[in-house]
Design an enzyme around this catalytic site. Structure first.
Site, PDB file in Angstrom:
ATOM      1  N   VAL A 497       0.809  -1.088   0.088  1.00  8.78           N
ATOM      2  CA  VAL A 497       0.142   0.031  -0.049  1.00  8.78           C
ATOM      3  C   VAL A 497       0.876   1.290   0.021  1.00  8.78           C
ATOM      4  O   VAL A 497       1.958   1.324   0.196  1.00  8.78           O
ATOM      5  CB  VAL A 497      -1.030   0.039   1.084  1.00  8.78           C
ATOM      6  CG1 VAL A 497      -1.760  -1.147   1.198  1.00  8.78           C
ATOM      7  CG2 VAL A 497       0.029   0.183   2.589  1.00  8.78           C
ATOM      8  N   GLU A 498       0.250   2.419  -0.154  1.00  6.88           N
ATOM      9  CA  GLU A 498       0.979   3.504  -0.651  1.00  6.88           C
ATOM     10  C   GLU A 498       1.931   3.583  -1.502  1.00  6.88           C
ATOM     11  O   GLU A 498       3.143   4.297  -1.296  1.00  6.88           O
ATOM     12  CB  GLU A 498       1.254   4.165   0.907  1.00  6.88           C
ATOM     13  CG  GLU A 498       0.197   4.603   1.888  1.00  6.88           C
ATOM     14  CD  GLU A 498       0.654   5.195   2.790  1.00  6.88           C
ATOM     15  OE1 GLU A 498       1.975   5.555   3.192  1.00  6.88           O
ATOM     16  OE2 GLU A 498      -0.178   5.558   4.014  1.00  6.88           O
ATOM     17  N   GLY A 499       2.183   2.746  -2.555  1.00  8.45           N
ATOM     18  CA  GLY A 499       2.970   2.777  -3.237  1.00  8.45           C
ATOM     19  C   GLY A 499       3.664   1.362  -3.258  1.00  8.45           C
ATOM     20  O   GLY A 499       4.321   1.316  -2.118  1.00  8.45           O
TER      21      GLY A 499
END
Length: 823
Positions: A497-499
């Site tokens: 998540v978040e990249g």
């Protein structure tokens, strides 16, 4: 007049080199180098036709107007013509300009100001925040049974109600709006504690307090938006989610296809019609308020920003016609609400745009600035908690689990992973607190928080894997007793998540860091793009001086193993400051070489930039470790953790440099990096992995009850209930530790022949009867053995129990919020 010639010119050259390095190390001005060149030419017997150009060049470079006309202006035209520097798109520019630089700029400079870095705050919690940790946070953890959460595929209704009642979803919302107004440090501490109790509990609380409607409203919302939504978000009347990721737009969020169009309805009111297809949206299925990122078109230019307004963020009530919710993803079987959401022709007013009409087209900037801070809180907190939990569980288990008549924690094969678990726990807590010091001051260090997200999640994964190896079969058998399996299963989620971490490492940490943290690179790029010769002259010539100084520092510190580097403290930490100074100078020099030799192609060399990112990350983590050691009073008992952590850090930095030199493939000069420089680097290494003696010391610390062990694991939840599996493991650990001297007495009696040889427990009755141990010692030994035997068991189920499924009917999803949420 014949030129002056030294009797032995060969002896003069090394002296010139030393003077050159000294001038660069001491940051001498241009005329100093010109004077040295003049002396060198005279001393080596060059004629006047060599001396005159040296004087002329020195004069030109020292006189700015002449330098701009004869040097900088032609160079600027050449760079523009060659298109040497990368073209920066608008989304890239906004990402680069989002947030701030902080300690990362010092470490990138090649000459860190240690006095500044060592004085950065290392924050704790205030009285109100600690009360929330000890009160509501402790209570909700006691209410949550992680095994039941996984079995029931959800938190209990009582837990959901308590989270809303105690404003867990409003931790970042200021008190005037009805929230708790907690600092970044307190937010992190709450998330860490909850995550150490139950991953789904931690995730459920962290998401509304990270990138989402509340965060965006606080920074960019209108007064009306804040006054309406923030109180409702704080007390749980609104359950938020934020929809950004799409099937074709993950790490490349600028590629989103979600769209909105400004139109005028039948009553002449200007509105937006939205369409989206999002996935991986946490809390979407139970949300009442959806934050949406989309590309806005304004065909009639009503907003005055052209037809293609750009990425925009808006708030969409989920009960509007066309909003489709209700489905869930199943992320590794971890039961938190992670969901797709769709929207077809959803109509909202223009004041749904965060920031009102003025916020139209500014969504990407909003997201990047908020993400710059958010990456430093939630995932680092949960990863630190995982690492500390692994340390606590593996240390306890290794102390009570016996093989061949002795605790497995005494086997060197077990000591090795135990030391890694303990060392990483020390490093991560240091970096967590240090990073929060910046966030609490209002900094938004985009590169530092990207480092944190990447390194924390990776190191936590390594720690959980090591802990699973230590506990063996007890780790792979799921059940109420198993304290590691769910954390092990969940590790890939934080990494994704978040990249995705691969792209965070190869594109953000160094790709963004090389431009943002460099004192001149971004200024040069902006000057070239604008054709500004005055700014280009200042930046480009400053850059040349920067490269020259760092090259001299790197060579000098490498040849002297950092002996000339300054450091702010004496004692056991002093030598590590010198090594980090050496590493920083080498990193800055190689970064400039990479930027100069590869130019715009560097961002396509992900394997190489990833190795630069590793060096940069460990410079930061090592700096955080040194700050922790100072902040906690340079305790003697912490020296073992300092030495292990810093040796581990320097070994990772050396590993990164080895990879850079080995793969620095550039025409003509590449052989120098792959051959002589790589050989010198390996011969003159920055450091190697910790010794076995160091590993034994910190592995022993997490197998020994006491204050040091507690300080290594400060964020985790300690249950009040005696029936909690962690509490029972800790009880067995404590009893076995207290019983160890009793066992030693019995073994000593066996060696002396006072008792028959065999297992100490089997001889306990005889030892008591022979008064080798007293009655209380005998009772302690029996209690310890009973507790140890209980805790090494693994869960088992009847076939009927095993085959039961408790997947909740979808119809129950609407119990969280008023009204039906199913699309």
């Amino acid at each position: 007049m014949p030129p002056f010639i030294l009797p032995h010119p060969g002896a003069f050259i090394p002296i010139l080199i030393l003077f050159f390095l000294a001038l660069g190390y001491l940051e001498a001005p241009v005329w100093g180098f010109a004077a040295l060149a003049f002396v060198a030419a005279v001393g080596l017997g060059f004629s006047w036709w060599v001396l005159v150009p040296i004087v002329v060049i020195g004069a030109i470079l020292s006189h700015k107007p002449t330098r701009r006309a004869l040097f900088s202006s032609p160079m600027l035209r050449l760079l523009i013509k060659m298109k040497f520097l990368p073209v920066i798109s608008q989304t890239e520019r906004e990402a680069l300009e989002a947030g701030t630089v902080w300690a990362d700029a010092e470490l990138f400079s090649g000459k860190p100001d240690w006095d500044k870095l060592i004085s950065e705050p290392y924050p704790g919690l205030n009285e109100k925040e600690q009360a929330f940790i000890d009160g509501p946070a402790q209570t909700v953890c006691n209410m949550t049974d992680d095994w039941e959460v996984f079995q029931n595929r959800d938190l209990s209704e009582d837990v959901w109600d308590y989270l809303k009642k105690e404003k867990f979803f409003g931790m970042i919302i200021p008190e005037p709006y009805g929230g708790l107004g907690l600092s970044a440090s307190a937010n992190s501490a709450v998330v860490a504690k909850l995550a150490s109790c139950s991953g789904p509990l931690g995730i459920t609380v962290m998401v509304p307090n990270s990138l989402g409607p509340a965060e965006l409203l606080l920074h960019y919302g209108t007064d009306d938006q804040k006054n309406h939504y923030l109180p409702r978000l704080a007390d749980g009347r609104e359950v938020p989610c934020f929809a950004l990721t799409e099937p074709g737009a993950g790490s490349d969020a600028g590629s989103i296809t979600a769209s909105g169009e400004v139109f005028q309805d039948e009553d002449g009111v200007w509105k937006m019609r939205l369409h989206w297809n999002k996935r991986y949206i946490t809390l979407a299925a139970v949300s009442t308020l959806l934050g949406l990122a989309f590309k806005l078109r304004d065909p009639h230019n009503h907003l005055g920003k052209g037809e293609n307004v750009g990425i925009t963020c808006a708030l969409v009530p989920t009960d509007l016609p066309g909003v489709v919710l209700g489905e869930r993803h199943d992320p590794m079987g971890v039961p938190f609400y992670n969901c797709p959401t769709h929207g077809e022709g959803v109509v909202v007013p223009l004041d749904a745009i965060i920031g009102g009409k003025a916020g139209a087209g500014k969504g990407w900037l909003m997201l990047m600035e908020c993400l710059a801070a958010g990456r430093g809180i939630s995932l680092p907190a949960s990863s630190t908690a995982s690492s500390q939990m692994a340390s606590r569980v593996a240390g306890s288990y290794a102390a009570i689990r016996k093989q061949f008549g002795m605790p497995i924690g005494k086997f060197e094969g077990i000591v090795e992973p135990l030391s890694r678990i303990a060392g990483r726990a020390y490093i991560l807590e240091a970096a967590r607190r240090y990073t929060l010091g910046a966030l609490d001051q209002g900094f938004k260090p985009a590169v530092v928080t990207a480092m944190a997200k990447y390194n924390f999640t990776e190191l936590a994964r390594d720690s959980i894997t090591d802990a699973m190896d230590v506990v063996g079969g007890a780790g792979i058998s799921r059940g109420p007793r198993n304290l590691l399996a769910h954390a092990y299963i969940a590790q890939p989620i934080g990494i994704t998540v978040e990249g995705a971490n691969i792209l965070t490492r190869t594109l953000v940490v160094f790709g963004q860091g090389a431009i943002r943290c460099h004192p001149y690179a971004y200024r040069e790029m902006a000057a070239v793009e604008a054709g500004d010769v005055h700014e280009f002259d200042e930046a480009f010539c400053g850059h040349i001086g920067h490269v020259l100084r760092n090259t001299c520092r790197s060579i000098t510190l490498s040849c002297t193993r950092g002996i000339f580097a300054s450091y702010p403290v004496h004692g056991p930490a002093g030598r590590y400051y010198r090594k980090l100074s050496w590493a920083s100078a080498s990193f800055a020099t190689m970064s400039d070489l990479a930027l100069g030799l590869f130019g715009g192609n560097l961002k396509r060399k992900g394997a190489l930039t990833g190795r630069f990112a590793d060096v940069f990350s460990w410079l930061y983590l090592g700096n955080a470790v040194l700050r922790r050691f100072e902040a906690e009073g340079r305790r003697n008992e912490d020296v073992a953790f300092l030495n292990w952590s810093m040796d581990f850090t320097m070994a990772r930095i050396q590993e990164g440099f080895d990879g850079i030199f080995k793969n620095f493939d550039v025409p003509l000069v590449g052989w120098f990096f792959r051959g002589p420089l790589a050989t010198w680097s390996r011969f003159n290494s920055l450091g190697s992995d910790p010794s076995d003696r160091q590993s034994h010391r910190i592995a022993r610390a997490i197998q020994t009850p006491g204050e040091l062990r507690d300080r290594i694991t400060p964020t985790i939840f300690h249950a009040d209930s005696e029936n909690h599996p962690m509490r029972q493991l800790e009880r067995a650990f404590d009893l076995c530790s207290r019983a160890d001297p009793v066992v030693t007495k019995i073994k000593k009696a066996m060696r002396k022949g006072d008792l028959p040889k065999g297992k100490p427990l089997a001889a306990a009755d005889q030892a008591r009867d022979a008064q080798i141990i007293n009655a209380s010692e005998y009772d302690l030994l029996q209690q310890a053995e009973a507790a140890r035997e209980d805790r090494i068991q693994v869960d088992s189920f009847s076939l009927e129990e095993y085959m039961q499924t408790s997947m909740k009917p979808e119809a129950e999803l609407d119990r969280r919020v008023p009204g039906t949420l199913l699309g």
